[in-house]
Design a protein around this motif. Structure first.
Motif, PDB file in Angstrom:
ATOM      1  N   ARG A 269       0.829  -1.206   0.000  1.00 45.98           N
ATOM      2  CA  ARG A 269       0.000   0.000   0.000  1.00 45.98           C
ATOM      3  C   ARG A 269       0.865   1.257   0.000  1.00 45.98           C
ATOM      4  O   ARG A 269       0.530   2.250  -0.650  1.00 45.98           O
ATOM      5  N   TYR A 270       1.956   1.229   0.745  1.00 48.31           N
ATOM      6  CA  TYR A 270       2.871   2.378   0.737  1.00 48.31           C
ATOM      7  C   TYR A 270       3.402   2.634  -0.678  1.00 48.31           C
ATOM      8  O   TYR A 270       3.406   3.769  -1.160  1.00 48.31           O
ATOM      9  N   LEU A 271       3.851   1.583  -1.336  1.00 44.00           N
ATOM     10  CA  LEU A 271       4.389   1.733  -2.680  1.00 44.00           C
ATOM     11  C   LEU A 271       3.334   2.245  -3.658  1.00 44.00           C
ATOM     12  O   LEU A 271       3.627   3.024  -4.568  1.00 44.00           O
ATOM     13  N   ARG A 272       2.081   1.823  -3.455  1.00 47.75           N
ATOM     14  CA  ARG A 272       1.010   2.209  -4.377  1.00 47.75           C
ATOM     15  C   ARG A 272       0.495   3.619  -4.109  1.00 47.75           C
ATOM     16  O   ARG A 272       0.195   4.358  -5.058  1.00 47.75           O
ATOM     17  N   HIS A 273       0.416   4.027  -2.848  1.00 44.20           N
ATOM     18  CA  HIS A 273      -0.300   5.252  -2.529  1.00 44.20           C
ATOM     19  C   HIS A 273       0.596   6.408  -2.053  1.00 44.20           C
ATOM     20  O   HIS A 273       0.119   7.546  -1.989  1.00 44.20           O
TER      21      HIS A 273
END
Length: 259
Positions: A253-257
């Motif tokens: 989620r960190y990488l995506r958002h």
């Protein structure tokens, strides 16, 4: 805290597996495992302790002794950042100004002690809904007004998206904090509603809520911050799941958002 269901050895194992280079620790699981043992466990795995949480709660006469112990623990763990959740109103009081003055006085006592041990005090403003019981410091401007009384090597602030995303003055405060080298920690969590009963454990998984996380990351980096980025989630539904799965999901989620 995001994966508090994992033991410290399990947490370290999963961080290594996922190539997560550092971890923010909380005092309670460190004490349970043993301070020296925890320091060795993390160090031997090649991880960095990005911060220790928490000091603060300056509501009792003996709080200074507890905070000196927290500073010593941070130094032993090899982190230069102790996060302060400063505490709310004194028992029976409605005097918010007095609470903030008490917090300032306590930090004045502790800052030289921390500086001598290579530890920075990072004042974390919490959302105003916590002002009465957990933290009378509600905005970055309020946190900076205290921090700027001391050298930046001793006292700075925490930028936590969950607590400041609503404040239209916060972007300017981030720039101001960055210009003086006072962003000592940067934490991500999302804002989801409705909040749970008690509100403490309502932090949303990244991407599930209302906060533009990527813009906040860009904002702190534009302000000159190049330190660790922590994800700190208090969430009962996440804690009820498999911790390794939650950690992997949080990284994704960190990488995506946020990147």
């Amino acid at each position: 805290m995001t994966v508090r269901q994992l033991s410290l050895p399990e947490l370290v194992e999963q961080c290594v597996r996922l190539s997560v280079p550092g971890v923010g620790l909380w005092r309670e699981p460190v004490a349970e495992y043993g301070l020296e043992a925890a320091a060795k466990l993390v160090r031997d795995a090649g991880l960095t302790v990005t911060s220790l949480c928490r000091g603060g709660f300056f509501t009792t006469a003996d709080s200074l002794d507890g905070n000196r112990a927290a500073i010593d623990e941070a130094a032993t763990l090899g982190t230069d950042t102790l996060v302060l959740v400063s505490g709310g109103l004194a028992p029976g009081s409605r005097d918010l100004a007095a609470a903030r003055a008490r917090i300032t006085d306590a930090i004045a006592e502790l800052a030289p002690y921390a500086g001598d041990r290579g530890v920075r005090l990072a004042i974390e403003p919490l959302h105003p809904m916590y002002a009465s019981d957990r933290c009378a410091i509600s905005t970055l401007d309020q946190a900076l007004a205290i921090a700027e009384r001391f050298p930046s090597s001793q006292v700075g602030v925490v930028v936590d998206t969950y607590h400041i995303w609503w404040d239209d003055r916060a972007p300017a405060a981030v720039a101001r904090a960055g210009a003086s080298g006072r962003i000592h920690a940067f934490q991500l969590a999302d804002w989801t509603t409705p909040l749970p009963a008690g509100v403490l454990n309502g932090r949303g998984q990244l991407g599930d809520g209302a906060i533009d996380l990527r813009s906040w990351r860009e904002r702190v980096e534009e302000a000159g911050y190049g330190g660790p980025i922590e994800v700190e989630l208090f969430n009962e539904s996440l804690w009820a799941r498999d911790g390794a799965e939650v950690l992997a999901e949080t990284l994704a989620r960190y990488l995506r958002h946020a990147t």
